[in-house]
Write a protein that holds these residues in place. Structure first.
Motif, PDB file in Angstrom:
ATOM      1  N   LYS A  37       0.759  -1.061  -0.082  1.00  0.00           N
ATOM      2  CA  LYS A  37      -0.215  -0.036   0.032  1.00  0.00           C
ATOM      3  C   LYS A  37       0.895   1.186  -0.024  1.00  0.00           C
ATOM      4  CE  LYS A  37      -3.555  -2.129   2.589  1.00  0.00           C
ATOM      5  NZ  LYS A  37      -4.508  -2.177   4.010  1.00  0.00           N
ATOM      6  N   VAL A  38       0.702   2.336  -0.876  1.00  0.00           N
ATOM      7  CA  VAL A  38       1.322   3.453  -1.041  1.00  0.00           C
ATOM      8  C   VAL A  38       0.248   4.794  -0.993  1.00  0.00           C
ATOM      9  CG1 VAL A  38       1.397   3.483  -3.473  1.00  0.00           C
ATOM     10  CG2 VAL A  38       3.186   4.681  -2.370  1.00  0.00           C
ATOM     11  N   ILE A  39       0.842   5.679  -0.343  1.00  0.00           N
ATOM     12  CA  ILE A  39       0.248   6.941  -0.512  1.00  0.00           C
ATOM     13  C   ILE A  39       1.243   8.045  -0.953  1.00  0.00           C
ATOM     14  CG2 ILE A  39      -0.809   8.921   1.100  1.00  0.00           C
ATOM     15  CD1 ILE A  39      -1.340   6.827   3.295  1.00  0.00           C
ATOM     16  N   ILE A  40       0.538   8.804  -2.029  1.00  0.00           N
ATOM     17  CA  ILE A  40       1.407   9.952  -2.846  1.00  0.00           C
ATOM     18  C   ILE A  40       1.077  10.919  -2.272  1.00  0.00           C
ATOM     19  CG2 ILE A  40       1.510  10.627  -5.135  1.00  0.00           C
ATOM     20  CD1 ILE A  40       0.470   8.043  -6.320  1.00  0.00           C
ATOM     21  N   PHE A  41       2.467  11.774  -2.011  1.00  0.00           N
ATOM     22  CA  PHE A  41       2.494  13.274  -1.674  1.00  0.00           C
ATOM     23  C   PHE A  41       2.422  13.911  -2.794  1.00  0.00           C
ATOM     24  CE2 PHE A  41       3.937  17.123  -0.764  1.00  0.00           C
ATOM     25  CZ  PHE A  41       3.244  17.624   0.398  1.00  0.00           C
ATOM     26  N   GLY A  42       1.085  14.798  -2.951  1.00  0.00           N
ATOM     27  CA  GLY A  42       1.185  15.686  -4.235  1.00  0.00           C
ATOM     28  C   GLY A  42      -0.251  15.455  -4.968  1.00  0.00           C
ATOM     29  N   LYS A  43      -0.634  16.548  -5.701  1.00  0.00           N
ATOM     30  CA  LYS A  43      -1.775  16.581  -6.333  1.00  0.00           C
ATOM     31  C   LYS A  43      -1.540  17.105  -7.790  1.00  0.00           C
ATOM     32  CE  LYS A  43      -6.379  17.967  -5.411  1.00  0.00           C
ATOM     33  NZ  LYS A  43      -7.539  18.914  -4.768  1.00  0.00           N
ATOM     34  N   GLY A  44      -0.259  17.312  -8.460  1.00  0.00           N
ATOM     35  CA  GLY A  44      -0.190  17.820  -9.546  1.00  0.00           C
ATOM     36  C   GLY A  44       0.196  16.763 -10.807  1.00  0.00           C
ATOM     37  N   GLU A  45       0.819  16.935 -11.820  1.00  0.00           N
ATOM     38  CA  GLU A  45       0.882  15.939 -12.966  1.00  0.00           C
ATOM     39  C   GLU A  45       1.998  14.976 -12.401  1.00  0.00           C
ATOM     40  OE1 GLU A  45       2.538  18.413 -16.119  1.00  0.00           O
ATOM     41  OE2 GLU A  45       0.539  19.148 -16.664  1.00  0.00           O
ATOM     42  N   LEU A  46       2.804  14.967 -11.565  1.00  0.00           N
ATOM     43  CA  LEU A  46       3.763  14.072 -11.192  1.00  0.00           C
ATOM     44  C   LEU A  46       3.141  13.106 -10.512  1.00  0.00           C
ATOM     45  CD1 LEU A  46       6.528  12.752 -11.265  1.00  0.00           C
ATOM     46  CD2 LEU A  46       7.369  14.208  -9.501  1.00  0.00           C
ATOM     47  N   ALA A  47       2.019  13.651  -9.477  1.00  0.00           N
ATOM     48  CA  ALA A  47       1.162  12.959  -8.703  1.00  0.00           C
ATOM     49  C   ALA A  47       0.358  11.830  -9.605  1.00  0.00           C
ATOM     50  CB  ALA A  47       0.559  13.543  -7.823  1.00  0.00           C
ATOM     51  N   GLU A  48      -0.223  12.543 -10.603  1.00  0.00           N
ATOM     52  CA  GLU A  48      -0.948  11.687 -11.291  1.00  0.00           C
ATOM     53  C   GLU A  48      -0.391  10.824 -12.329  1.00  0.00           C
ATOM     54  OE1 GLU A  48      -4.464  12.680 -14.866  1.00  0.00           O
ATOM     55  OE2 GLU A  48      -2.841  14.275 -14.468  1.00  0.00           O
ATOM     56  N   LEU A  49       0.907  10.987 -12.780  1.00  0.00           N
ATOM     57  CA  LEU A  49       1.775  10.067 -13.404  1.00  0.00           C
ATOM     58  C   LEU A  49       2.184   8.880 -12.396  1.00  0.00           C
ATOM     59  CD1 LEU A  49       4.010  12.292 -15.539  1.00  0.00           C
ATOM     60  CD2 LEU A  49       2.566  10.705 -16.470  1.00  0.00           C
ATOM     61  N   ALA A  50       2.636   9.293 -11.144  1.00  0.00           N
ATOM     62  CA  ALA A  50       2.996   8.217 -10.261  1.00  0.00           C
ATOM     63  C   ALA A  50       1.849   7.232 -10.055  1.00  0.00           C
ATOM     64  CB  ALA A  50       3.529   8.928  -8.904  1.00  0.00           C
ATOM     65  N   ASN A  51       0.482   7.973  -9.810  1.00  0.00           N
ATOM     66  CA  ASN A  51      -0.779   6.997  -9.565  1.00  0.00           C
ATOM     67  C   ASN A  51      -0.783   6.041 -10.799  1.00  0.00           C
ATOM     68  OD1 ASN A  51      -3.332   6.286  -8.324  1.00  0.00           O
ATOM     69  ND2 ASN A  51      -3.944   7.274 -10.356  1.00  0.00           N
ATOM     70  N   PHE A  52      -0.681   6.525 -12.042  1.00  0.00           N
ATOM     71  CA  PHE A  52      -0.741   5.827 -13.252  1.00  0.00           C
ATOM     72  C   PHE A  52       0.505   4.745 -13.339  1.00  0.00           C
ATOM     73  CE2 PHE A  52      -0.111   4.466 -17.619  1.00  0.00           C
ATOM     74  CZ  PHE A  52      -1.378   4.350 -18.154  1.00  0.00           C
TER      75      PHE A  52
END
Length: 222
Positions: A6-21
């Motif tokens: 399980k991972v939580i992503i810090f951020g809410k920009g384009e890099l966060a969107e890419l990381a989620n993908f």
């Protein structure tokens, strides 16, 4: 099959969107939420996942059960990403890393925490890549090179063998670095620069062959 983590992503920009993908489609990580500093939260969800206050994250999402990924780019010469990485470590979190299955590497590749390597990179044997490093797409990282912590390597870069890239360096698009060169701490290698000799700390290098512009990288707004 590897255990799902399980991972939580810090951020809410384009890099966060890419990381989620990337995590969702090409890893054994399940993205459970996003997190931001409390004063920057303007909605309770992002990409259909909850947005949590980083200040209080460990209360309900303990580091024994969740990892973090800090999805901050190269702003402020990678310092913003470095600071949040250090805060996450101080809370006790392991920071997740990702190496694209569509990149080419060999067994024994050493990659630190919170390092993100995207597709179509060629990474030769005996490379060592540190913590909190971003490697975008289509670059060549040659044999026996060392990338230290908090570095950004953008796309289509060619980096020769036995190169040492020190902490907080930024390497621009299409840059090339000759073998056996050391890039000093905090240096900026400009787009399409061809580096053929060692680079001083906090130098800004441009051109072919690359020359020190005389600027201090700390004064450059990336």
């Amino acid at each position: 099959m590897d255990k799902v983590k399980k991972v939580i992503i810090f951020g809410k920009g384009e890099l966060a969107e890419l990381a989620n993908f990337y995590f969702t489609n090409d890893s054994n990580y399940e993205v459970c939420a996003f997190t931001l500093d409390k004063e920057y939260i303007d909605s309770d969800s992002y990409l259909s996942l909850p947005v949590l206050a980083f200040d209080e994250l460990e209360i309900n999402y303990p580091p024994q059960e969740y990892e973090l990924f800090v999805a901050i780019g190269y702003s402020n010469l990678n310092q913003n990403r470095k600071s949040k990485y250090e805060q996450a470590k101080s809370k006790g979190y392991t920071l997740a890393s990702y190496v694209s299955s569509k990149s080419s590497s060999w067994p024994g590749l050493q990659v630190g925490e919170n390092t993100f390597i995207m597709e179509d990179n060629t990474i030769m044997p005996f490379c060592k890549i540190g913590n909190n490093v971003l490697v975008w797409v289509n670059s060549i990282l040659a044999h026996h090179m060392v990338v230290m912590d908090h570095v950004t390597i953008t796309s289509h870069c060619a980096i020769g063998g036995n190169v040492i890239i020190e902490e907080q360096v930024f390497i621009g698009l299409n840059a090339s670095i000759r073998n056996n060169v050391t890039i000093g701490k905090g240096a900026i290698i400009g787009a399409s620069a061809n580096v053929v000799k060692n680079v001083e700390n906090y130098a800004v290098m441009m051109g072919n062959p690359a020359k020190h512009t005389g600027a201090n990288s700390k004064d450059i707004k990336l």
